[in-house]
Design a protein around this motif. Structure first.
Motif, PDB file in Angstrom:
ATOM      1  N   ARG A 106       0.838  -1.211   0.000  1.00 42.99           N
ATOM      2  CA  ARG A 106       0.000   0.000   0.000  1.00 42.99           C
ATOM      3  C   ARG A 106       0.864   1.249   0.000  1.00 42.99           C
ATOM      4  O   ARG A 106       0.629   2.193  -0.755  1.00 42.99           O
ATOM      5  N   HIS A 134     -17.745  -3.664  -3.618  1.00 45.27           N
ATOM      6  CA  HIS A 134     -16.372  -3.192  -3.780  1.00 45.27           C
ATOM      7  C   HIS A 134     -16.097  -2.753  -5.224  1.00 45.27           C
ATOM      8  O   HIS A 134     -15.477  -1.705  -5.447  1.00 45.27           O
ATOM      9  N   ARG A 146     -17.739   0.621  -5.931  1.00 47.80           N
ATOM     10  CA  ARG A 146     -17.029   1.735  -5.307  1.00 47.80           C
ATOM     11  C   ARG A 146     -15.743   2.055  -6.062  1.00 47.80           C
ATOM     12  O   ARG A 146     -15.421   3.219  -6.313  1.00 47.80           O
ATOM     13  N   GLU A 186     -14.538   5.609  -8.084  1.00 47.68           N
ATOM     14  CA  GLU A 186     -13.255   6.276  -7.843  1.00 47.68           C
ATOM     15  C   GLU A 186     -12.472   6.434  -9.137  1.00 47.68           C
ATOM     16  O   GLU A 186     -11.815   7.458  -9.367  1.00 47.68           O
ATOM     17  N   SER A 205      -6.643   8.032  -1.638  1.00 54.47           N
ATOM     18  CA  SER A 205      -7.831   7.441  -1.008  1.00 54.47           C
ATOM     19  C   SER A 205      -8.195   6.117  -1.674  1.00 54.47           C
ATOM     20  O   SER A 205      -8.571   5.150  -1.007  1.00 54.47           O
ATOM     21  N   HIS A 206      -8.068   6.065  -3.002  1.00 47.35           N
ATOM     22  CA  HIS A 206      -8.406   4.860  -3.758  1.00 47.35           C
ATOM     23  C   HIS A 206      -7.559   3.675  -3.318  1.00 47.35           C
ATOM     24  O   HIS A 206      -8.073   2.571  -3.107  1.00 47.35           O
ATOM     25  N   ASP A 212      -5.757   3.489  -0.440  1.00 47.05           N
ATOM     26  CA  ASP A 212      -5.937   3.237   0.995  1.00 47.05           C
ATOM     27  C   ASP A 212      -7.206   2.446   1.291  1.00 47.05           C
ATOM     28  O   ASP A 212      -7.273   1.728   2.294  1.00 47.05           O
ATOM     29  N   HIS A 213      -8.219   2.563   0.425  1.00 40.10           N
ATOM     30  CA  HIS A 213      -9.469   1.852   0.656  1.00 40.10           C
ATOM     31  C   HIS A 213      -9.278   0.338   0.681  1.00 40.10           C
ATOM     32  O   HIS A 213     -10.024  -0.377   1.353  1.00 40.10           O
ATOM     33  N   ALA A 232      -8.213  -0.480   4.102  1.00 42.34           N
ATOM     34  CA  ALA A 232      -9.268  -0.094   5.043  1.00 42.34           C
ATOM     35  C   ALA A 232     -10.375  -1.138   5.104  1.00 42.34           C
ATOM     36  O   ALA A 232     -11.055  -1.284   6.120  1.00 42.34           O
ATOM     37  N   HIS A 233     -10.558  -1.885   4.008  1.00 41.58           N
ATOM     38  CA  HIS A 233     -11.624  -2.879   3.949  1.00 41.58           C
ATOM     39  C   HIS A 233     -11.172  -4.272   4.377  1.00 41.58           C
ATOM     40  O   HIS A 233     -11.944  -5.224   4.293  1.00 41.58           O
TER      41      HIS A 233
END
Length: 256
Positions: free
Chosen positions: A114, A204, A207, A211, A233-234, A236-237, A240-241
């Motif tokens: 990441r 997913h 979303r 993005e 953000s794209h 990091d998601h 995050a999930h």
């Protein structure tokens, strides 16, 4: 005269017997044909690597040299060499005198992937926004449209392949195709989670598509600040999930 006892009828326990241990391997390798003009070791490596990344060979699956060589009709030497390469890439774990297992997703390696992707993609895409040509924007838009079609039709595999294509082409648009090639081995754990998210976490793909559409619009309008934030953000998601993914996928899929 002695009567031969009747065989018992197959009851529920017999009908629901678990598949053979090598069934996942057989399914993952089904239909594969070796190309005699290319390195056998390289082909076996790519075949197993892609199956692991896409989850058709789930974490903790046993990989037998003998079984693999028999299924794809190749000697055990290229299989052994391919597994050794995958072990170096931390995609499998080799236990001496015991066997080889598909490695679990290591969260520490996921975080490394990441970080590297976020750092390099943000920097490259922000610079690209200032130089992107109309032809490149058109191709970017066409890829996003194909992704939209894939989401509409529920073609998750196709969407993931188009996602990979989009990110690679953005690096190539910026004249940094070699950077994407450098990223490939670093982001493998990241890619495994991306495929698992597509299969286990509802919404997913939808979303991710939104993005991508936002990134396309920002690239077209040269919105450098907005694009940098969207790319970060794209990426990091994905991590995050992971918590949601761990509730859906078997606990044995993860380590660390």
């Amino acid at each position: 005269m002695m009567r031969t006892p009747a065989l018992p009828k197959a009851g529920p326990a017999l009908r629901s017997a678990p598949p053979p241990v090598d069934a996942p391997v057989a399914a993952a390798l089904h239909g594969f044909e070796l190309d005699p003009s290319r390195s056998y070791t390289g082909q076996v490596h790519d075949l197993l690597r892609d199956a692991i990344v896409r989850g058709t060979l789930p974490p903790r699956t046993a990989l037998s040299e003998a079984t693999i060589s028999k299924l794809i009709e190749v000697s055990r030497t290229p299989v052994r060499e391919a597994l050794a390469q995958l072990a170096e890439e931390q995609m499998v774990v080799i236990y001496r005198q015991v066997g080889t297992l598909v490695a679990p997703v290591r969260l520490s390696l996921l975080e490394e992937g990441r970080f590297v992707r976020s750092t390099l993609e943000c920097a490259s895409h922000v610079q690209l926004a200032q130089t992107i040509t109309p032809e490149q924007l058109t191709e970017f838009g066409q890829i996003v449209q194909r992704q939209r079609d894939a989401v509409t039709s529920g073609a998750i595999d196709q969407f993931s392949q188009l996602d990979e294509l989009m990110h690679r082409r953005l690096f190539e648009f910026a004249g940094r195709g070699h950077v994407w090639a450098m990223l490939e081995p670093i982001k493998r754990q990241f890619d495994r989670v991306r495929w698992l998210l597509l299969g286990h976490v509802a919404g997913h793909a939808e979303r991710a598509l939104k993005e991508h559409e936002q990134m396309l619009a920002q690239m077209a309008s040269r919105d450098v600040a907005g694009l940098g934030a969207s790319v970060s953000s794209h990426i990091d998601h994905i991590t995050a999930h992971v918590a949601a993914l761990r509730e859906q996928a078997p606990a044995t899929y993860f380590a660390d």
